[in-house]
Design a protein around this motif. Structure first.
Motif, PDB file in Angstrom:
ATOM      1  N   ALA A  97      29.038  12.314  -2.279  1.00  0.00           N
ATOM      2  CA  ALA A  97      28.147  12.397  -1.112  1.00  0.00           C
ATOM      3  C   ALA A  97      27.525  11.054  -0.759  1.00  0.00           C
ATOM      4  O   ALA A  97      27.155  10.818   0.392  1.00  0.00           O
ATOM      5  N   ASP A  98      27.401  10.164  -1.738  1.00  0.00           N
ATOM      6  CA  ASP A  98      26.766   8.872  -1.463  1.00  0.00           C
ATOM      7  C   ASP A  98      27.764   7.776  -1.069  1.00  0.00           C
ATOM      8  O   ASP A  98      27.383   6.609  -0.934  1.00  0.00           O
ATOM      9  N   MET A  99      29.045   8.135  -0.878  1.00  0.00           N
ATOM     10  CA  MET A  99      30.023   7.149  -0.416  1.00  0.00           C
ATOM     11  C   MET A  99      29.629   6.671   0.979  1.00  0.00           C
ATOM     12  O   MET A  99      29.253   7.462   1.848  1.00  0.00           O
ATOM     13  N   LYS A 100      29.728   5.358   1.202  1.00  0.00           N
ATOM     14  CA  LYS A 100      29.391   4.782   2.508  1.00  0.00           C
ATOM     15  C   LYS A 100      30.676   4.470   3.280  1.00  0.00           C
ATOM     16  O   LYS A 100      31.669   4.043   2.693  1.00  0.00           O
ATOM     17  N   TYR A 101      30.610   4.683   4.596  1.00  0.00           N
ATOM     18  CA  TYR A 101      31.775   4.467   5.450  1.00  0.00           C
ATOM     19  C   TYR A 101      31.414   3.465   6.548  1.00  0.00           C
ATOM     20  O   TYR A 101      30.440   3.655   7.280  1.00  0.00           O
ATOM     21  N   GLN A 113      34.939  13.267  11.145  1.00  0.00           N
ATOM     22  CA  GLN A 113      34.542  14.674  11.030  1.00  0.00           C
ATOM     23  C   GLN A 113      35.739  15.606  10.836  1.00  0.00           C
ATOM     24  O   GLN A 113      35.571  16.777  10.492  1.00  0.00           O
ATOM     25  N   LYS A 114      36.931  15.081  11.032  1.00  0.00           N
ATOM     26  CA  LYS A 114      38.133  15.860  10.719  1.00  0.00           C
ATOM     27  C   LYS A 114      38.217  16.132   9.218  1.00  0.00           C
ATOM     28  O   LYS A 114      38.834  17.115   8.788  1.00  0.00           O
ATOM     29  N   TYR A 115      37.560  15.263   8.422  1.00  0.00           N
ATOM     30  CA  TYR A 115      37.685  15.357   6.961  1.00  0.00           C
ATOM     31  C   TYR A 115      36.364  15.567   6.229  1.00  0.00           C
ATOM     32  O   TYR A 115      36.365  16.091   5.115  1.00  0.00           O
ATOM     33  N   ILE A 116      35.252  15.123   6.820  1.00  0.00           N
ATOM     34  CA  ILE A 116      33.957  15.251   6.141  1.00  0.00           C
ATOM     35  C   ILE A 116      32.903  15.695   7.148  1.00  0.00           C
ATOM     36  O   ILE A 116      33.091  15.590   8.364  1.00  0.00           O
ATOM     37  N   VAL A 117      31.788  16.187   6.645  1.00  0.00           N
ATOM     38  CA  VAL A 117      30.647  16.532   7.498  1.00  0.00           C
ATOM     39  C   VAL A 117      29.848  15.246   7.715  1.00  0.00           C
ATOM     40  O   VAL A 117      29.102  14.801   6.840  1.00  0.00           O
ATOM     41  N   ILE A 118      30.037  14.645   8.874  1.00  0.00           N
ATOM     42  CA  ILE A 118      29.527  13.285   9.065  1.00  0.00           C
ATOM     43  C   ILE A 118      28.008  13.209   9.120  1.00  0.00           C
ATOM     44  O   ILE A 118      27.424  12.181   8.775  1.00  0.00           O
ATOM     45  N   ARG A 119      27.343  14.286   9.503  1.00  0.00           N
ATOM     46  CA  ARG A 119      25.875  14.218   9.578  1.00  0.00           C
ATOM     47  C   ARG A 119      25.238  14.112   8.192  1.00  0.00           C
ATOM     48  O   ARG A 119      24.064  13.776   8.064  1.00  0.00           O
ATOM     49  N   LYS A 120      25.999  14.410   7.162  1.00  0.00           N
ATOM     50  CA  LYS A 120      25.481  14.350   5.803  1.00  0.00           C
ATOM     51  C   LYS A 120      25.923  13.081   5.071  1.00  0.00           C
ATOM     52  O   LYS A 120      25.657  12.932   3.882  1.00  0.00           O
TER      53      LYS A 120
END
Length: 261
Positions: A97-101, A113-120
């Motif tokens: 969850a703490d990975m930065k993009y 958002q195709k792969y992760i919940v971007i708001r989190k």
């Protein structure tokens, strides 16, 4: 690029009936290419000269990269996003969850958002080019960055990270390869428009005995222009220009001159 770049070789400035654009057909029916085709009674064919192929998980493992050793990912395209998460899925990895993009554009960030919940998630976005990310990356200089990329990629991000003394691991997850163009009657076109050095390489790969003769060549960007001339061809049309920021605009400038010549 100056206005001088819009001066053409008068001997090669002849009427144009057909143009080959080495990209996919635009989805937008209002594309300026279609307006040019109608205005000058042109036949414009769209054909991608390169294609993307994913690196197999087996070949990726040979790079000996542990994805979870990193704390931040740099994405420069949707292809990078797709193939990064494909490799993660095959490796049965779940991103913490703490990975930065760090994404080169907002469009790329939204694609996550195709792969992760971007708001989190912690997502940092540039505006247009990789250089727009540099100030953001400097603010996170202690991160361990992973850069999913193609076998053919620009030097801007690796060079910046190296000169800044930042940790970067390049991970080749997909490859840019020449498309099969052997069904094309390549000499039937008056102009071929290129957008990357890879496109020029694809021409030579598919047609090793290709002779330019009267075919005009157009190139977008300085690296593509250099690839055209390095291959021994005459570069007739260069984009962008101050009064023509797009390839379509540069082609139209040329058409005006050619039709009045």
């Amino acid at each position: 690029m100056s206005e001088i770049s819009a001066k053409y070789d008068q001997e090669r400035l002849t009427k144009v009936a057909s143009i080959l654009v080495t990209q996919a057909r635009p989805a937008d029916n209002n594309s300026p290419y279609f307006a040019i085709a109608g205005k000058y009674n042109l036949q414009i064919e769209f054909r991608p000269f390169i294609q993307i192929e994913g690196v197999s998980f087996k070949d990726f493992r040979k790079q000996k990269i542990n994805i979870l050793d990193h704390t931040a990912i740099i994405f420069t395209s949707r292809n990078a996003v797709d193939h990064f998460f494909r490799i993660c899925q095959e490796a049965r990895l779940e991103m913490p969850a703490d990975m930065k993009y760090f994404c080169v554009t907002e469009q790329t960030a939204n694609y996550l958002q195709k792969y992760i919940v971007i708001r989190k998630r912690k997502i940092f976005t540039g505006t247009k080019t990789a250089a727009d990310l540099f100030d953001l990356i400097r603010k996170h200089k202690n991160e361990k960055f992973l850069f999913p990329c193609s076998n053919i990629r620009g030097n801007d991000i690796p060079d910046f990270m190296d000169t800044s003394g930042l940790h970067l691991t390049e991970a080749i997850m997909y490859e840019t390869v020449p498309a099969d163009l052997t069904d094309l009657d390549i000499h039937s076109f008056d102009i071929i428009a290129f957008f990357s050095p890879s496109g020029v390489n694809a021409l030579l790969h598919n047609f090793p005995d290709f002779k330019q003769n009267g075919i005009r060549m157009a190139a977008f960007g300085p690296t593509t222009a250099r690839a055209v001339t390095d291959a021994g061809f005459i570069l007739d049309i260069e984009a962008p220009l101050p009064n023509a920021p797009s390839m379509a605009g540069a082609l139209e400038l040329y058409m005006k001159k050619a039709n009045n010549n």
